[in-house]
Design a protein around this motif. Sequence first.
Motif, mmCIF file in Angstrom:
data_model
loop_
_atom_site.group_PDB
_atom_site.id
_atom_site.type_symbol
_atom_site.label_atom_id
_atom_site.label_comp_id
_atom_site.label_asym_id
_atom_site.label_seq_id
_atom_site.Cartn_x
_atom_site.Cartn_y
_atom_site.Cartn_z
ATOM 1 N N GLU A 135 -1.890 6.050 6.922
ATOM 2 C CA GLU A 135 -1.556 4.627 6.967
ATOM 3 C C GLU A 135 -2.704 3.862 7.622
ATOM 4 O O GLU A 135 -3.212 4.275 8.667
ATOM 5 N N TYR A 136 -3.086 2.741 6.991
ATOM 6 C CA TYR A 136 -4.215 1.941 7.479
ATOM 7 C C TYR A 136 -3.814 0.478 7.462
ATOM 8 O O TYR A 136 -3.337 -0.042 6.443
ATOM 9 N N THR A 137 -3.995 -0.220 8.596
ATOM 10 C CA THR A 137 -3.603 -1.627 8.713
ATOM 11 C C THR A 137 -4.755 -2.447 9.299
ATOM 12 O O THR A 137 -4.716 -2.835 10.475
ATOM 13 N N PRO A 138 -5.771 -2.741 8.494
ATOM 14 C CA PRO A 138 -6.905 -3.528 9.004
ATOM 15 C C PRO A 138 -6.509 -4.991 9.204
ATOM 16 O O PRO A 138 -5.686 -5.547 8.464
ATOM 17 N N ASN A 143 -2.547 -13.466 12.131
ATOM 18 C CA ASN A 143 -1.157 -13.036 12.032
ATOM 19 C C ASN A 143 -0.889 -12.090 10.858
ATOM 20 O O ASN A 143 0.271 -11.737 10.615
ATOM 21 N N THR A 144 -1.925 -11.704 10.140
ATOM 22 C CA THR A 144 -1.735 -10.882 8.943
ATOM 23 C C THR A 144 -2.676 -9.698 8.945
ATOM 24 O O THR A 144 -3.850 -9.816 9.288
ATOM 25 N N LYS A 145 -2.143 -8.543 8.560
ATOM 26 C CA LYS A 145 -2.933 -7.332 8.414
ATOM 27 C C LYS A 145 -2.810 -6.809 6.987
ATOM 28 O O LYS A 145 -1.806 -7.053 6.302
ATOM 29 N N GLY A 146 -3.828 -6.094 6.541
ATOM 30 C CA GLY A 146 -3.706 -5.364 5.295
ATOM 31 C C GLY A 146 -2.840 -4.134 5.516
ATOM 32 O O GLY A 146 -2.586 -3.724 6.663
ATOM 33 N N TYR A 147 -2.380 -3.536 4.441
ATOM 34 C CA TYR A 147 -1.528 -2.351 4.569
ATOM 35 C C TYR A 147 -1.804 -1.396 3.427
ATOM 36 O O TYR A 147 -1.687 -1.756 2.249
ATOM 37 N N VAL A 148 -2.206 -0.174 3.782
ATOM 38 C CA VAL A 148 -2.412 0.896 2.804
ATOM 39 C C VAL A 148 -1.705 2.139 3.327
ATOM 40 O O VAL A 148 -1.935 2.562 4.470
ATOM 41 N N SER A 149 -0.828 2.713 2.504
ATOM 42 C CA SER A 149 -0.084 3.901 2.914
ATOM 43 C C SER A 149 -0.069 4.899 1.759
ATOM 44 O O SER A 149 0.221 4.530 0.620
ATOM 45 N N VAL A 150 -0.387 6.136 2.080
ATOM 46 C CA VAL A 150 -0.371 7.214 1.085
ATOM 47 C C VAL A 150 0.373 8.402 1.678
ATOM 48 O O VAL A 150 0.083 8.828 2.803
ATOM 49 N N VAL A 168 2.407 5.733 -2.912
ATOM 50 C CA VAL A 168 1.288 4.868 -2.534
ATOM 51 C C VAL A 168 1.805 3.445 -2.341
ATOM 52 O O VAL A 168 2.550 2.931 -3.182
ATOM 53 N N ARG A 169 1.404 2.803 -1.239
ATOM 54 C CA ARG A 169 1.768 1.421 -0.968
ATOM 55 C C ARG A 169 0.496 0.645 -0.616
ATOM 56 O O ARG A 169 -0.294 1.078 0.227
ATOM 57 N N VAL A 170 0.325 -0.522 -1.228
ATOM 58 C CA VAL A 170 -0.800 -1.408 -0.916
ATOM 59 C C VAL A 170 -0.248 -2.823 -0.782
ATOM 60 O O VAL A 170 0.415 -3.327 -1.708
ATOM 61 N N GLY A 171 -0.503 -3.478 0.358
ATOM 62 C CA GLY A 171 0.041 -4.817 0.535
ATOM 63 C C GLY A 171 -0.451 -5.468 1.805
ATOM 64 O O GLY A 171 -1.570 -5.211 2.266
ATOM 65 N N VAL A 172 0.398 -6.305 2.389
ATOM 66 C CA VAL A 172 0.072 -7.006 3.622
ATOM 67 C C VAL A 172 1.205 -6.826 4.628
ATOM 68 O O VAL A 172 2.361 -6.617 4.255
ATOM 69 N N LYS A 173 0.838 -6.902 5.903
ATOM 70 C CA LYS A 173 1.800 -6.747 6.995
ATOM 71 C C LYS A 173 1.783 -8.011 7.835
ATOM 72 O O LYS A 173 0.730 -8.446 8.305
#
Length: 206
Positions: A135-138, A143-150, A168-173
């Motif tokens: 999981e990666y949340t750059p 107030n917003t982070k990216g979101y990548v989860s595998v 696989v999930r790609v979005g914003v947090k």
Amino acid sequence: MKAKYAAVLIFSSALSGLDAQQLSYTPDIVLGHRSYTYMHNINYQLNDQLKINNLTLFDTGYTKDQDRIFFIRNTLSYSLRKRWTINAAFGMKNPGAFFSLYVQYRISAPDYSLSYSAGTTYQKGFSLEQSVSFEYTPGLTENTKGYVSVMAIGNIDNSGYPRGLQFVRVGVKQDKMVYGIASNFDQFNNAKKTLENIGAFVKYNF
């Protein structure tokens, strides 16, 4: 199916009276082209070394003749060191009950986490089960982070590759909510049967 939903309700009810500071609940819903999926993680920290977890997934096609996938796993984890845990689990998944023993290694930082686990699962025979989760949340804005989860799980036994999945999930947090695009891939019986589901997801961290 009623028994499966009852198991979830019983587990959730048992946890409802526990200390909320030690309890986390994370539901994840996907609306895809083939099916809709509900998944959640419930974690409760008993002490510095012991934790219990319930992972539940239901994947249901939009028509009666489509496949239905279920996965319910209850896990007791014991922390050996900061990054190592040993886990004992039991539950139900297609096609029935299972038991697992496995070791997990996990590293984490404020904006990412990575874990790998390996062990044995018994379900009508023993298999080697391995899983990887990343999981990666750059940071994007204040107030917003990216979101990548595998997440990938695979079983290997004498017959070959009986079961595997990749999410696989790609979005914003934003704060406790995450949303974006989801892809679910499932393989059965040496990939003779495969299922795909691509769509939108929303996830919330209680």
